[in-house]
Write an enzyme that holds these catalytic residues in place. Structure first.
Site, PDB file in Angstrom:
ATOM      1  N   TYR A 139      31.588 -37.482 -66.477  1.00  0.00           N
ATOM      2  CA  TYR A 139      30.184 -37.873 -66.318  1.00  0.00           C
ATOM      3  C   TYR A 139      29.583 -38.229 -67.672  1.00  0.00           C
ATOM      4  CZ  TYR A 139      25.324 -37.768 -64.739  1.00  0.00           C
ATOM      5  OH  TYR A 139      24.026 -38.103 -64.449  1.00  0.00           O
ATOM      6  N   SER A 197      21.527 -41.181 -68.566  1.00  0.00           N
ATOM      7  CA  SER A 197      21.210 -39.765 -68.431  1.00  0.00           C
ATOM      8  C   SER A 197      21.149 -39.136 -69.812  1.00  0.00           C
ATOM      9  CB  SER A 197      22.302 -39.074 -67.610  1.00  0.00           C
ATOM     10  OG  SER A 197      22.158 -37.672 -67.639  1.00  0.00           O
TER      11      SER A 197
END
Length: 137
Positions: free
Chosen positions: A43, A30
């Site tokens: 995350y 990501s």
């Protein structure tokens, strides 16, 4: 699970690919694996880990003919955002989404992966950073 899932899968297939002296592992990380943001530290850390793991794995496998690519998309339209339990985080994501417009589609990410896979055996696309045109970070 972002990092451990990638590690378990790669370690399951890497020996077979090494034996065949070819193959291509694609890990999806990501943009959050390149930037740190308060409130999403776990995350961020897991996605940074996927990027680092992918690069180390590429170095480990490159002499055996196995290629490794990490794709790092920005905001992609997925059910992930609908499953956010925290109202404060939902509000934060909504504000962020308003600032960048329509999200990437899963097909956009698939196209980037297809590009990496379509390269000749002697070419390894190590990383693809895929952002919306209006996405600042």
């Amino acid at each position: 699970m972002n990092l451990l899932g990638a590690m378990y899968c790669c370690h399951a297939v890497a020996p077979v690919m090494q034996e065949q002296q070819r193959g291509h592992i694609v890990n999806v990380s990501s943009v959050a694996g390149r930037t740190a943001s308060a409130g999403v530290s776990a995350y961020n850390a897991s996605k940074w880990g996927v990027g680092a793991f992918s690069e180390a794995l590429r170095q480990e496998l490159c002499k055996s003919g196995v290629r490794v690519t990490v794709v790092e998309p920005g905001w992609v339209e997925t059910p992930l955002y609908e499953e956010i339990a925290s109202p404060a985080m939902q509000e934060r994501v909504s504000r962020w989404q308003e600032g960048i417009g329509e999200p990437l589609l899963p097909e956009d990410v698939a196209g980037a992966i297809a590009f990496a896979l379509s390269q000749p055996q002697w070419v390894n696309v190590s990383e693809i950073l895929l952002r919306l045109t209006g996405q600042v970070n």
